[in-house]
Design a protein around this motif. Structure first.
Motif, PDB file in Angstrom:
ATOM      1  N   ASP A 119       0.841  -1.187   0.000  1.00  0.00           N
ATOM      2  CA  ASP A 119       0.000   0.000   0.000  1.00  0.00           C
ATOM      3  C   ASP A 119       0.880   1.242   0.000  1.00  0.00           C
ATOM      4  N   LYS A 120       0.567   2.222  -0.874  1.00  0.00           N
ATOM      5  CA  LYS A 120       1.420   3.413  -0.956  1.00  0.00           C
ATOM      6  C   LYS A 120       1.377   4.232   0.329  1.00  0.00           C
ATOM      7  N   GLY A 121       0.289   4.187   1.063  1.00  0.00           N
ATOM      8  CA  GLY A 121       0.224   4.884   2.349  1.00  0.00           C
ATOM      9  C   GLY A 121       1.174   4.272   3.350  1.00  0.00           C
ATOM     10  N   LEU A 122       1.261   2.951   3.348  1.00  0.00           N
ATOM     11  CA  LEU A 122       2.186   2.254   4.233  1.00  0.00           C
ATOM     12  C   LEU A 122       3.626   2.583   3.867  1.00  0.00           C
ATOM     13  N   ILE A 123       3.923   2.604   2.575  1.00  0.00           N
ATOM     14  CA  ILE A 123       5.272   2.935   2.118  1.00  0.00           C
ATOM     15  C   ILE A 123       5.644   4.345   2.574  1.00  0.00           C
ATOM     16  N   ALA A 124       4.720   5.288   2.399  1.00  0.00           N
ATOM     17  CA  ALA A 124       4.983   6.674   2.810  1.00  0.00           C
ATOM     18  C   ALA A 124       5.210   6.749   4.315  1.00  0.00           C
ATOM     19  N   ALA A 125       4.430   5.996   5.088  1.00  0.00           N
ATOM     20  CA  ALA A 125       4.580   6.007   6.544  1.00  0.00           C
ATOM     21  C   ALA A 125       5.935   5.444   6.958  1.00  0.00           C
ATOM     22  N   VAL A 126       6.384   4.390   6.284  1.00  0.00           N
ATOM     23  CA  VAL A 126       7.686   3.799   6.592  1.00  0.00           C
ATOM     24  C   VAL A 126       8.800   4.793   6.281  1.00  0.00           C
ATOM     25  N   ILE A 127       8.697   5.473   5.148  1.00  0.00           N
ATOM     26  CA  ILE A 127       9.724   6.446   4.768  1.00  0.00           C
ATOM     27  C   ILE A 127       9.737   7.608   5.760  1.00  0.00           C
ATOM     28  N   GLU A 128       8.566   8.077   6.169  1.00  0.00           N
ATOM     29  CA  GLU A 128       8.500   9.154   7.166  1.00  0.00           C
ATOM     30  C   GLU A 128       9.136   8.714   8.480  1.00  0.00           C
ATOM     31  N   ALA A 129       8.864   7.468   8.881  1.00  0.00           N
ATOM     32  CA  ALA A 129       9.436   6.964  10.126  1.00  0.00           C
ATOM     33  C   ALA A 129      10.958   6.891  10.027  1.00  0.00           C
TER      34      ALA A 129
END
Length: 134
Positions: A119-129
């Motif tokens: 999921d692109k939202g999950l990917i974005a959250a991982v990158i933000e973290a």
């Protein structure tokens, strides 16, 4: 705000408002803002919720924050130079193979594997973290 084991510090209202406003700026994650002010993210979320309730009671609404699109850096793929050095008495280590279509990121010693269909939202959250840990 934390001041040590089990101690609380009373924060003046103008400081609270400043920190809450900063958390709505969209420049950083709420966790990053909380860390910078030596407080827990849950405390900042509580302050935000309290402000939202106060404003709704007065018939006001907080401005909508726009989600910042994740930033990606371009991938650079360079062929590795051929190695003429053979093994020196050791068997070469086997490398784990990535599943087809997977992307592996390593940032500051933290390795993350993103599988096909993530999921692109999950990917974005991982990158933000990962960015927040720098």
């Amino acid at each position: 705000m934390f001041t040590g084991a089990g101690k609380r510090r009373n924060c003046p209202p103008e400081v609270k408002v400043s920190i809450v406003a900063e958390s709505y700026s969209g420049q950083e994650s709420i966790s990053a803002v909380a860390r910078r002010h030596a407080m827990s993210p849950s405390q900042l979320f509580t302050w935000r919720r309290e402000l939202r309730k106060q404003m709704e009671a007065q018939g006001l609404a907080l401005p909508a924050t726009s989600a910042v699109a994740p930033l990606f850096v371009p991938a650079v793929v360079e062929p590795s130079p051929p190695s003429n050095v053979g093994p020196v008495g050791r068997r070469p280590r086997r490398r784990r193979r990535s599943s087809p279509g997977a992307v592996e990121l390593e940032i500051d010693g933290v390795a993350v594997k993103i599988s096909r269909g993530a999921d692109k939202g999950l990917i974005a959250a991982v990158i933000e973290a990962l960015k927040a840990t720098r």
